[in-house]
Design a protein around this motif. Structure first.
Motif, PDB file in Angstrom:
ATOM      1  N   ASN A  74       0.762  -1.358  -0.046  1.00 21.01           N
ATOM      2  CA  ASN A  74      -0.022  -0.088  -0.165  1.00 21.01           C
ATOM      3  C   ASN A  74       0.808   1.230   0.108  1.00 21.01           C
ATOM      4  O   ASN A  74       0.471   2.368  -0.465  1.00 21.01           O
ATOM      5  CB  ASN A  74      -1.013   0.037   1.236  1.00 21.01           C
ATOM      6  N   VAL A  75       1.775   1.284   0.546  1.00 20.77           N
ATOM      7  CA  VAL A  75       2.775   2.408   0.763  1.00 20.77           C
ATOM      8  C   VAL A  75       3.283   2.975  -0.582  1.00 20.77           C
ATOM      9  O   VAL A  75       3.729   2.263  -1.337  1.00 20.77           O
ATOM     10  CB  VAL A  75       3.902   2.205   1.793  1.00 20.77           C
ATOM     11  N   GLU A  76       2.984   4.206  -0.629  1.00 18.30           N
ATOM     12  CA  GLU A  76       3.796   5.022  -1.853  1.00 18.30           C
ATOM     13  C   GLU A  76       4.957   5.310  -1.719  1.00 18.30           C
ATOM     14  O   GLU A  76       5.388   6.026  -0.583  1.00 18.30           O
ATOM     15  CB  GLU A  76       2.742   5.999  -2.196  1.00 18.30           C
ATOM     16  N   PHE A  77       5.883   5.040  -2.605  1.00 11.62           N
ATOM     17  CA  PHE A  77       7.344   5.546  -2.422  1.00 11.62           C
ATOM     18  C   PHE A  77       7.440   6.814  -3.144  1.00 11.62           C
ATOM     19  O   PHE A  77       7.100   6.657  -4.248  1.00 11.62           O
ATOM     20  CB  PHE A  77       8.492   4.553  -2.781  1.00 11.62           C
ATOM     21  N   HIS A  78       8.151   8.031  -2.691  1.00  5.61           N
ATOM     22  CA  HIS A  78       8.131   9.264  -3.334  1.00  5.61           C
ATOM     23  C   HIS A  78       9.391   8.947  -4.180  1.00  5.61           C
ATOM     24  O   HIS A  78      10.422   8.480  -3.740  1.00  5.61           O
ATOM     25  CB  HIS A  78       8.284  10.271  -2.369  1.00  5.61           C
TER      26      HIS A  78
ATOM     27  N   LEU B 106      19.269   0.870 -13.557  1.00  5.56           N
ATOM     28  CA  LEU B 106      17.813   0.744 -13.762  1.00  5.56           C
ATOM     29  C   LEU B 106      16.984   2.013 -13.386  1.00  5.56           C
ATOM     30  O   LEU B 106      17.714   3.005 -12.621  1.00  5.56           O
ATOM     31  CB  LEU B 106      17.270  -0.424 -12.681  1.00  5.56           C
ATOM     32  N   ASN B 107      16.085   2.419 -13.814  1.00  5.37           N
ATOM     33  CA  ASN B 107      15.315   3.421 -13.388  1.00  5.37           C
ATOM     34  C   ASN B 107      14.438   2.804 -12.318  1.00  5.37           C
ATOM     35  O   ASN B 107      14.162   1.887 -11.927  1.00  5.37           O
ATOM     36  CB  ASN B 107      14.256   3.817 -14.644  1.00  5.37           C
ATOM     37  N   PRO B 108      13.930   4.153 -11.224  1.00  2.00           N
ATOM     38  CA  PRO B 108      13.527   3.599 -10.212  1.00  2.00           C
ATOM     39  C   PRO B 108      12.002   3.152 -10.089  1.00  2.00           C
ATOM     40  O   PRO B 108      11.487   2.810  -9.286  1.00  2.00           O
ATOM     41  CB  PRO B 108      13.800   4.974  -9.305  1.00  2.00           C
ATOM     42  N   THR B 109      11.474   3.225 -11.279  1.00  2.05           N
ATOM     43  CA  THR B 109      10.132   2.957 -11.272  1.00  2.05           C
ATOM     44  C   THR B 109      10.008   1.438 -11.894  1.00  2.05           C
ATOM     45  O   THR B 109       8.993   0.960 -12.181  1.00  2.05           O
ATOM     46  CB  THR B 109       9.245   4.067 -12.234  1.00  2.05           C
TER      47      THR B 109
ATOM     48  N   ARG C  83      11.950  -4.416 -11.319  1.00  4.39           N
ATOM     49  CA  ARG C  83      13.154  -4.691 -10.590  1.00  4.39           C
ATOM     50  C   ARG C  83      13.470  -3.958  -9.328  1.00  4.39           C
ATOM     51  O   ARG C  83      13.742  -4.588  -8.197  1.00  4.39           O
ATOM     52  CB  ARG C  83      14.359  -4.960 -11.358  1.00  4.39           C
ATOM     53  N   SER C  84      13.539  -2.817  -9.641  1.00  3.69           N
ATOM     54  CA  SER C  84      14.053  -1.864  -8.479  1.00  3.69           C
ATOM     55  C   SER C  84      12.930  -1.591  -7.515  1.00  3.69           C
ATOM     56  O   SER C  84      13.372  -1.688  -6.284  1.00  3.69           O
ATOM     57  CB  SER C  84      14.241  -0.339  -8.993  1.00  3.69           C
ATOM     58  N   LYS C  85      11.605  -1.654  -7.824  1.00  2.00           N
ATOM     59  CA  LYS C  85      10.426  -1.596  -6.882  1.00  2.00           C
ATOM     60  C   LYS C  85      10.737  -2.971  -5.843  1.00  2.00           C
ATOM     61  O   LYS C  85      10.548  -2.855  -4.749  1.00  2.00           O
ATOM     62  CB  LYS C  85       9.200  -1.543  -7.287  1.00  2.00           C
ATOM     63  N   PHE C  86      10.775  -4.227  -6.563  1.00  2.00           N
ATOM     64  CA  PHE C  86      11.060  -5.325  -6.067  1.00  2.00           C
ATOM     65  C   PHE C  86      12.181  -5.251  -4.939  1.00  2.00           C
ATOM     66  O   PHE C  86      12.240  -5.659  -3.808  1.00  2.00           O
ATOM     67  CB  PHE C  86      11.030  -6.420  -6.840  1.00  2.00           C
TER      68      PHE C  86
ATOM     69  N   MET D 295       7.168  -9.076  -4.663  1.00  2.00           N
ATOM     70  CA  MET D 295       7.117  -9.042  -6.030  1.00  2.00           C
ATOM     71  C   MET D 295       5.673  -8.578  -6.641  1.00  2.00           C
ATOM     72  O   MET D 295       5.432  -7.786  -7.595  1.00  2.00           O
ATOM     73  CB  MET D 295       7.419 -10.604  -6.616  1.00  2.00           C
ATOM     74  N   ALA D 296       4.828  -9.094  -5.718  1.00  2.00           N
ATOM     75  CA  ALA D 296       3.530  -8.721  -6.401  1.00  2.00           C
ATOM     76  C   ALA D 296       3.180  -7.183  -6.295  1.00  2.00           C
ATOM     77  O   ALA D 296       2.367  -6.690  -7.032  1.00  2.00           O
ATOM     78  CB  ALA D 296       2.501  -9.664  -5.498  1.00  2.00           C
ATOM     79  N   SER D 297       3.631  -6.733  -5.089  1.00  2.00           N
ATOM     80  CA  SER D 297       3.246  -5.424  -5.052  1.00  2.00           C
ATOM     81  C   SER D 297       3.965  -4.575  -5.935  1.00  2.00           C
ATOM     82  O   SER D 297       3.740  -3.395  -6.273  1.00  2.00           O
ATOM     83  CB  SER D 297       3.785  -5.052  -3.435  1.00  2.00           C
ATOM     84  N   ALA D 298       5.286  -4.928  -6.249  1.00  2.00           N
ATOM     85  CA  ALA D 298       5.911  -4.151  -7.444  1.00  2.00           C
ATOM     86  C   ALA D 298       5.263  -4.202  -8.613  1.00  2.00           C
ATOM     87  O   ALA D 298       4.945  -3.280  -9.419  1.00  2.00           O
ATOM     88  CB  ALA D 298       7.457  -4.827  -7.240  1.00  2.00           C
TER      89      ALA D 298
END
Lengths: 377, 156
Positions: A373-377, B8-11, B14-17, B56-59
């Motif tokens: 749920n948390v959004e990262f800025h 990698l770009n932050p969005t 892979r980076s989110k995960f 992974m799923a949340s990314a």
């Protein structure tokens, strides 16, 4: 006289010898017998023209002998034209005749008007037979009203022309499909008009079914084939395998091996982590600076370090909190945190790292929910 | 240093995960050891596994069916654990039988196998199952690469 009038050639040949009134009478008699004479349709155009000119001469010479010489010329010069113009000329002639008759004296007016009516009738019947001979509708001979008949036959002919055009279109659209009967061709013309915008990429080849279910099924199979090709590129070693079942087996094996790898790696990480408690945040900063840079809690996680170190060296305290920890991991509390804990959990997490007594409020579940749920800025 | 992680770009997924998984790992390590030390490694493993799946799923987000299924499963795990464990004996038998009957795909036995493997694939038709499988394979690849790099970093 009737015998010689029944064949138009004879009538045309004898027309010069006959008197005008005789010809008129014969003409009227002949008009009454006309629906039965089918062979009149097949006469040639020169005799018809002659007959018509002769008839008109007779009419005009009978009633007003001095007047209509320019009129006959007008008629005869137009007689050589096509069918439709002949038809139009007959109608024109009738109209003009009645117009001229209206300015004549009243005694002659009645006879001329009646003669004009007869004349118009004859013209219409000729028109009728012309139309009949062209459109091959025999039953339309029986009716006398020429305008109605004309409209009907014209409509019929228009319909037929349209049908022909539609057939041509449908055949041009679906060249490969064979249709012989008229019903299927009509259906297919409608079908191609309806189905074309929807399934423009699905064309029925020779021998393929063209109903909507088959088309949809073909589109679905094409989509599946495309996705299978995409999967084939993803899964290594899948290029050599032909056949869908073998490819599916290979895909299943690959997915299972990936899942096992994830399990193995998580096991490895779980086994590694107890010894690496201090290193995690260090390495998190050191090895992933790209993420730390864009990560708002990176500074705080580095500031956690002394606290974590304190935590590691105070196992008694941890044991105390772990007894408390088991209590909130009960099922009823998990759904309450699903929405409400999404924002405050990073703060709770940061606080809990500094103060271990707060930690029981954050279960693993709610942490994982906060991950989502948390959004990262 | 891992060059593919840096570039990698932050969005990206892979980076989110990586971000979320490292945070979850930190959190797991902050936990106190459980009462019974014999089960400690197993619990840690389970938590790491769940953390990996959930991050992974949340990314990926809720766009994909498989990520939604994973998140739903994790979210409702504790609530439905008793239910599932009670049902698990009859689960296999009752759910297999209708599956055997329906479906006229080519090799639908392997399609059913794929449905069981891909999360949330039980209710999908074959076409979208293939699409979900393709995306799931990509994400699993990413997961494996990132986890391996993390494990390599921390083991040395």
């Amino acid at each position: 006289m009737l015998h010689c009038l029944q064949s138009p050639e004879n009538h045309a040949g004898n027309s010069t010898d006959m008197t005008v009134l005789e010809r008129q009478g014969a003409r009227l008699l002949w008009l009454q017998q006309q629906p039965d004479q089918q062979n009149f349709v097949t006469q040639n155009s020169t005799s018809l023209e002659f007959y018509q000119t002769a008839l008109f001469h007779g009419l005009t010479n009978n009633d007003f002998g001095n007047l209509p010489i320019p009129r006959t010329e007008f008629v005869t010069e137009k007689m050589g034209f096509s069918e439709s113009e002949i038809v139009a000329n007959f109608l024109e002639m009738g109209h003009s005749f009645s117009r001229t008759s209206s300015c004549l004296p009243a005694a002659a007016a009645t006879t001329t008007s009646s003669m004009a009516g007869a004349k118009e009738k004859s013209g219409n019947s000729i028109l009728l037979e012309k139309m009949v001979s062209s459109s091959t509708g025999r039953d339309s001979l029986k009716k006398r009203k020429a305008e109605v008949e004309f409209g009907v036959t014209e409509d019929g002919r228009d319909k037929r022309i349209k049908a022909d055009a539609e057939e041509g279109e449908s055949k041009a659209a679906e060249k490969n499909s064979r249709e012989s009967s008229a019903d299927t061709s009509k259906e297919n013309s409608k079908f191609s008009e309806v189905q074309k915008p929807d399934y423009i990429h699905v064309r029925a080849r020779r021998g393929q079914a063209t109903d909507s279910h088959s088309l949809a099924e073909r589109a679905r199979r094409e989509k599946i084939g495309k996705k299978m090709k995409c999967l084939q590129d993803l899964v290594p070693g899948c290029n050599k395998i032909t056949g869908r079942a073998g490819m599916l087996d290979e895909i299943i094996n690959y997915v299972q091996s990936l899942q096992q790898q994830v399990e193995f790696l998580s096991m490895k990480l779980a086994a590694l982590n107890p010894r690496l408690d201090f290193n995690i945040d260090n390495s998190f900063k050191k090895e992933f600076p790209a993420y730390v840079a864009g990560f708002p809690t990176a500074d705080i996680s580095s500031s956690e370090m002394p606290n974590l170190a304190c935590l590691q060296f105070s196992p008694v305290k941890q044991g105390d909190t772990s007894c408390v920890l088991d209590v909130p991991i009960t099922p009823p509390q998990a759904p309450q945190r699903t929405t409400g804990s999404s924002i405050p959990i990073p703060e709770i997490y940061l606080d809990s790292s500094c103060f271990p007594q707060v930690q029981p409020y954050t279960t693993l579940d709610s942490d994982l929910q906060s991950l989502y749920n948390v959004e990262f800025h | 240093m891992n060059p593919q992680n840096l570039s990698l770009n932050p969005t990206s997924i892979r980076s989110k995960f990586t971000k979320t998984f490292l945070r979850a790992l930190t959190r797991i390590n902050n936990r106190r050891p459980p009462i019974s030390p014999s089960r400690e490694i197993y619990q840690r493993y389970r938590r790491v596994k769940i953390a990996a799946d959930a991050s992974m799923a949340s990314a990926v987000g809720s766009r994909r069916t498989w990520s939604r299924a994973i998140l739903w499963k994790i979210r409702n795990q504790r609530r439905y654990r008793a239910l599932v464990s009670r049902r698990i004996s009859t689960h296999a038998m009752t759910k297999r039988d209708p599956r055997e009957n329906y479906g006229r795909e080519v090799g639908h036995g392997s399609a059913d196998e794929l449905r069981r493997i891909v999360p949330g694939g039980e209710a999908m038709d074959f076409c979208s199952l293939l699409g979900e499988t393709a995306h799931y394979i990509k994400c699993l690849n990413t997961q494996v690469q990132v986890m391996r790099s993390i494990a390599d970093l921390y083991s040395t």
